[in-house]
Design a protein around this motif. Structure first.
Motif, mmCIF file in Angstrom:
data_model
loop_
_atom_site.group_PDB
_atom_site.id
_atom_site.type_symbol
_atom_site.label_atom_id
_atom_site.label_comp_id
_atom_site.label_asym_id
_atom_site.label_seq_id
_atom_site.Cartn_x
_atom_site.Cartn_y
_atom_site.Cartn_z
ATOM 1 N N ASN A 79 -25.389 40.150 -13.108
ATOM 2 C CA ASN A 79 -25.404 38.709 -13.238
ATOM 3 C C ASN A 79 -26.785 38.110 -13.002
ATOM 4 O O ASN A 79 -26.903 36.956 -12.585
ATOM 5 N N LEU A 112 -25.512 39.088 -18.616
ATOM 6 C CA LEU A 112 -24.054 39.080 -18.605
ATOM 7 C C LEU A 112 -23.579 37.981 -19.548
ATOM 8 O O LEU A 112 -23.945 36.814 -19.392
ATOM 9 N N PHE A 125 -21.535 43.195 -9.718
ATOM 10 C CA PHE A 125 -21.523 41.871 -10.348
ATOM 11 C C PHE A 125 -22.879 41.200 -10.220
ATOM 12 O O PHE A 125 -23.428 40.659 -11.189
ATOM 13 N N TYR A 126 -23.457 41.244 -9.028
ATOM 14 C CA TYR A 126 -24.740 40.576 -8.827
ATOM 15 C C TYR A 126 -25.882 41.306 -9.510
ATOM 16 O O TYR A 126 -26.895 40.693 -9.868
ATOM 17 N N THR A 139 -26.997 34.884 -16.959
ATOM 18 C CA THR A 139 -25.681 34.724 -17.584
ATOM 19 C C THR A 139 -25.752 33.754 -18.758
ATOM 20 O O THR A 139 -26.388 32.701 -18.670
#
Length: 488
Positions: free
Chosen positions: A345, A208, A341-342, A348
């Motif tokens: 992620n 990400l 998201f996780y 990052t």
């Protein structure tokens, strides 16, 4: 090898100035023996621990300034190490040493019997023809490895990596394997980005990318691809914010013939087009909720089901996503799935804005100007005022804005020099010594120490990095009470 540099007996009156402690008085010393890399001095303070400046007066050349460090104190005087200065200073130093060499029938480096002073020593192989005009240059070349080795004990791994990168990219002109030359930098933030890219690129982890618009997220994604084991596969980029929501699913996952009005033939989606390579999903924060669910399913099972098809296809693709929005806030507001998201992620990389990248602003501007110059066969350069304006502009549009400003300056310049006005940039006005010296000065103590360390305590270079004069730099050091003990 005995000595790195020949040593001559001399008698030079010199002044010692303490760089980090202006409250300490200057000392008058005498240099009794001198070489390019060291000296034996009478009258030097026994309390000395920091790097200092010594200013000998050379007959015929006048006063020169050298940075030095105490090596040891003894009954016969203080031995100091001299750091390499600019070419003219070292040439003047060498001429004085050469003119004061004793006439001995042996090599002044290793002591091997050889009084001819022609060719190279049979034992240490160092060049002995001191009368040649190019002697200094040849001697520095021959002893480069030894000089560098002496300094290595003061360097950490990060310093060594910077040196290797500088030699490769600037001196040997070996380009980074990134496909885009504008993805460069030597600022602390960018060096951290490059380090993370090198570590995660060979893996299969989803990445990400976070950063403001125009900071180079797509260039980062391309570098991740080209430094990975997938480099021979396709790199496919999709801007999730640029495609209407009604078309985005078909664009990403493909569709079968007749799946909807206008679907006259089966078409592969971006996921399938990137099979075996990397799919870059830019502006992932704008992905509609329905497609967030489909993307999450793909990340879990690596299956793609085209629109209008009852069958799924196994796809081998690595996902690199990017956004300039706050995904944590989007999650709180219900606009972005927490589980997605996780999934994205797992690793990052945050790209620093251009305003925080120091001299990278100038380096990139010069690259863009050179690129435009080559395309139009027209040689151009920046004025000093233009470079100051580039350094001090806030660059809210980041690298993209910089490129556009440089392009405008290139087109608007009447001659061969680009000024700030032609790039629509305000001229920078130096606040002067008074602004730096006041108690509310903007430069903090830790910043001053960091700049001094980055420039090996050379005041002139540190001052240039802060865009202030040397007196202003001394004023900052005095104001913050900085001494050598504060510096790592």
């Amino acid at each position: 090898m005995g000595r790195l540099d020949v040593r001559a007996r001399t008698h030079l009156d010199s002044t010692v100035c303490y760089i980090a402690r202006e409250d300490r008085p200057q000392e008058q010393v005498t240099i009794r023996e001198l070489s390019l890399s060291g000296a034996l001095v009478d009258g030097l303070s026994t309390q000395l621990s920091e790097i200092f400046a010594i200013r000998p007066v050379l007959p015929g050349s006048g006063e020169v300034e050298l940075l030095a460090k105490l090596v040891r104190q003894g009954k016969t005087g203080a031995a100091i190490r001299l750091f390499y200065s600019d070419h003219d200073t070292m040439q003047a130093l060498w001429v004085h040493i050469r003119d004061n060499l004793s006439e001995e029938n042996s090599c002044p480096y290793c002591g091997h019997p050889d009084g001819s002073r022609e060719g190279s020593c049979d034992k240490c192989n160092l060049y002995l023809n001191f009368a040649k005009n190019n002697y200094l240059e040849r001697h520095i070349e021959n002893t480069f490895a030894q000089r560098l080795n002496i300094r290595l004990s003061r360097l950490n791994l990060e310093h060594i990596q910077k040196i290797i990168h500088f030699v490769d990219s600037k001196l040997l002109k070996i380009q980074h394997r990134s496909p885009d030359k504008e993805f460069v930098g030597t600022s602390e933030g960018m060096l951290s980005v490059f380090s993370m890219i090198r570590k995660v690129a060979p893996t299969e982890m989803s990445v990400l990318l976070l950063g403001e618009s125009g900071t180079g997220k797509e260039l980062t994604a391309k570098s991740l691809h080209h430094l990975s084991t997938r480099r021979d596969g396709p790199f496919v980029a999709v801007n999730c914010a640029a495609i209407p929501e009604t078309l985005l699913e078909a664009e990403l996952f493909g569709y079968e013939k007749g799946a909807f009005t206008g679907a006259y033939a089966t078409k592969k989606g971006k996921f399938e087009s990137a099979d075996g390579g990397t799919l870059f999903l830019d502006e992932i924060g704008d992905l509609p909720a329905s497609l967030q669910a489909k993307l999450l399913r793909f990340l879990e099972d690596r299956l793609v089901q085209p629109v209008g098809s009852a069958h799924s296809r196994k796809i081998d693709v690595r996902i690199v996503a990017a956004t300039n929005c706050d995904l944590q806030r989007a999650i709180t507001q219900g606009h972005f799935r927490t589980d997605l998201f996780y999934r994205l992620n797992s690793f990052t990389i945050k790209l620093p804005p251009l305003r925080e990248r120091g001299e990278d602003k100038v380096r990139l501007a010069k690259y863009f100007l050179e690129k435009f110059s080559c395309s139009e066969n027209r040689s151009m350069e920046f004025s000093d005022d233009a470079l100051d304006a580039i350094r001090n502009h806030s660059w809210p549009g980041n690298v993209r804005e910089l490129e556009n400003k440089v392009r405008r300056g290139f087109l608007m310049a009447a001659g061969t020099v680009v000024d700030p006005e032609e790039m629509e940039l305000a001229r920078y006005e130096d606040p002067g010594v008074g602004a730096v010296d006041c108690k509310s000065g903007p430069v903090r103590k830790d910043q001053v120490i960091k700049v001094l360390e980055q420039n090996d305590y050379v005041i002139a270079r540190a001052a240039r990095q802060l865009n202030i004069s040397r007196p202003s730099m001394y004023a900052l050091i005095k104001k913050h009470g900085i001494n050598r003990g504060d510096m790592k």
